[in-house]
Design an enzyme around this catalytic site. Structure first.
Site, PDB file in Angstrom:
ATOM      1  N   TYR A 150       0.827  -1.209   0.000  1.00  0.00           N
ATOM      2  CA  TYR A 150       0.000   0.000   0.000  1.00  0.00           C
ATOM      3  C   TYR A 150       0.860   1.259   0.000  1.00  0.00           C
ATOM      4  CZ  TYR A 150      -3.336   3.598   1.252  1.00  0.00           C
ATOM      5  OH  TYR A 150      -4.083   4.745   1.258  1.00  0.00           O
ATOM      6  N   ARG A 157       1.401   6.262  -7.085  1.00  0.00           N
ATOM      7  CA  ARG A 157       0.264   7.109  -7.471  1.00  0.00           C
ATOM      8  C   ARG A 157       0.674   8.575  -7.497  1.00  0.00           C
ATOM      9  NH1 ARG A 157      -5.001   6.969  -3.687  1.00  0.00           N
ATOM     10  NH2 ARG A 157      -3.356   7.264  -2.123  1.00  0.00           N
ATOM     11  N   TYR A 209      -1.254  12.909   7.184  1.00  0.00           N
ATOM     12  CA  TYR A 209      -0.796  11.830   8.058  1.00  0.00           C
ATOM     13  C   TYR A 209       0.686  11.978   8.377  1.00  0.00           C
ATOM     14  CZ  TYR A 209      -4.994   8.846   7.663  1.00  0.00           C
ATOM     15  OH  TYR A 209      -6.243   8.322   7.750  1.00  0.00           O
ATOM     16  N   ARG A 222     -12.213  12.587   2.439  1.00  0.00           N
ATOM     17  CA  ARG A 222     -13.032  11.595   3.142  1.00  0.00           C
ATOM     18  C   ARG A 222     -14.369  11.338   2.444  1.00  0.00           C
ATOM     19  NH1 ARG A 222      -9.530   8.883   6.374  1.00  0.00           N
ATOM     20  NH2 ARG A 222      -8.255  10.349   7.571  1.00  0.00           N
ATOM     21  N   GLU A 322     -14.004  -2.153   6.434  1.00  0.00           N
ATOM     22  CA  GLU A 322     -14.083  -0.803   5.884  1.00  0.00           C
ATOM     23  C   GLU A 322     -15.386  -0.685   5.101  1.00  0.00           C
ATOM     24  OE1 GLU A 322     -10.519   1.178   4.399  1.00  0.00           O
ATOM     25  OE2 GLU A 322     -11.544   1.432   2.456  1.00  0.00           O
TER      26      GLU A 322
END
Length: 329
Positions: A150, A157, A209, A222, A322
Site C-alpha cells: 500500500y 500514485r 498523516y 473523506r 471498511e
C-alpha cells in the site's frame, strides 16, 4: 432572451448524480439499458465482456451469486478506449478505468505510477473534474515498513499524478484483493462541474498523516458532495480516530466506530442522518469468518440498506472492516 451570465438569479442546471444500484441481472441486458454508464461484476464468476463500460472487479462477494453494480445517467451514453484506458460518457458524466498487471511493470509502485500517468494523460483530453476514484490492489499489506504494497502504491500514485490534484483530492477507496493475478484496477467518476470535498472532524485529513504511515501520505478526501448536491460519495471509511487505528482485534468495536465516522461525514456534508434503501454501501471484510457477524450488525444498525459484503483487505493490516458507498439526498 436573458443569458444566465447576465442574471445572477439564474443558475445552470447541474447534472443529476448517476443512479447507483445493485441488481441481479445479465450483464448484456444491463449494458443494453438506456443510460448505462458502467456495470461492475465481482469475482472470478463474473463473465468477460469487450464493452468498455464493463469491469470485472477482482474482489469476491460473500453473496453467491453476486449482484451487479450499475451506474445509470440521464442521457445517451458513448464509450470507447484510449490506449490502456476504457471510458464512457453521458449525462455530463465520465467513467474511466485502467487495469494493469504488476508483473508487466516490475511491482506495485511502478504499476501505480504508470496507471496514474495514463489516467492523467487521458483526463488531459477532457475538461472534467475527477470526483471519485476506486483502487483495487493485489496483496495490499504484503511487505514491511515502506516496502508494504500500500505504501508503494501511494508512492507510485503520487509520482504518476504529479500536481494533477493540486487544487484538491477526490474521494477514494483502496482495497486489497486475493485473485492471484497481481492486478491493479483503478476506475473513476468525473464531471464537468467540481464537487465539494468533505473531511471528517473526527479524523486527521489523509494527506496530513505523519511519517509513520509512509513516505507519501494517502491522497484523498473523506467524501465528495456531488455538483448537484444530490448525493455524497463516501470514501473508504474504517475505525480511524485522529490518525490512529482504533480497537485493534475487536471487530464489533471497529464496525461501530466506522459507523460513527460515517454519521460524522453525513453531518459535515449537511446530509440527512442515517442511510436508506436508496443508499448503496460496500462493506469490505478482511477475514471471511467475520462476514456473518458483519452482516448481522449492519442489518441491525442499517435495516433495509443495500450492502454488498465483499472479501477485501483494508490498507492497514490491523483494520478488519471498511465501508464506502453513497448517500443520496
Amino acid at each position: 432572451m436573458v443569458q444566465a451570465s447576465e442574471n445572477p438569479q439564474v443558475r445552470p442546471v447541474l447534472p443529476r448524480t448517476p443512479h447507483v444500484t445493485y441488481r441481479m441481472a445479465d450483464p448484456k441486458t444491463a449494458l443494453a439499458e438506456p443510460g448505462t454508464l458502467a456495470v461492475f461484476g465481482f469475482g472470478a464468476g463474473a463473465p468477460d465482456s469487450d464493452d468498455p463500460r464493463w469491469l470485472r472487479v477482482a474482489l469476491e462477494c460473500f453473496d453467491a451469486p453476486a449482484p451487479l453494480e450499475l451506474w445509470q445517467v440521464d442521457g445517451d451514453v458513448s464509450c470507447g478506449r484510449h490506449d490502456a484506458v476504457r471510458w464512457s460518457t453521458g449525462g455530463g458524466w465520465l467513467f474511466a478505468a485502467i487495469e494493469l498487471n504488476e508483473r508487466d511493470f516490475g511491482g506495485t509502485e511502478a504499476t501505480a505510477r504508470h496507471a496514474y500517468a495514463e489516467l492523467r494523460r487521458f483526463m488531459g483530453t477532457r475538461e472534467q473534474s475527477v470526483l471519485r476514484i476506486w483502487n483495487y490492489i493485489s496483496d495490499i499489506n504484503r511487505g514491511d515498513g515502506d516496502a508494504e504494497c500500500y505504501k508503494q502504491f501511494c508512492d507510485g500514485r503520487a509520482a504518476g499524478l504529479g500536481d494533477f490534484f493540486a487544487e484538491g483530492f477526490p474521494a477514494a477507496t483502496a482495497i486489497g484483493h486475493h485473485n492471484g493475478e497481481h492486478l491493479l484496477q483503478v476506475y473513476l467518476l468525473a464531471n464537468g462541474d467540481p464537487g465539494t470535498a468533505i473531511e471528517n472532524p473526527r479524523q486527521v485529513s489523509a494527506w496530513r498523516y505523519p511519517r509513520q504511515y509512509g513516505r507519501t501520505s494517502p491522497g484523498f478526501a473523506r467524501a465528495m458532495l456531488m455538483p448537484a448536491r444530490d448525493a455524497l460519495a463516501i470514501s473508504g471509511t474504517a475505525a480511524v480516530v485522529g490518525h490512529a487505528s482504533a480497537h485493534e482485534g475487536d471487530l464489533e468495536a471497529q464496525l461501530n466506530e466506522t459507523l460513527t465516522n460515517l454519521e460524522a461525514l453525513l453531518a459535515t456534508a449537511d446530509m440527512p442522518a442515517g442511510f436508506d434503501t436508496h443508499s448503496p454501501l460496500k462493506a469490505y471484510v478482511r477475514r471471511p469468518v467475520d462476514a456473518p457477524r458483519v452482516r448481522e450488525i449492519l442489518q441491525q444498525r442499517l435495516p433495509g440498506v443495500p450492502v454488498l459484503l465483499i472479501h477485501g483487505d483494508v490498507c492497514r493490516s490491523e483494520l478488519l472492516v471498511e465501508i464506502d458507498g453513497w448517500r443520496f439526498a
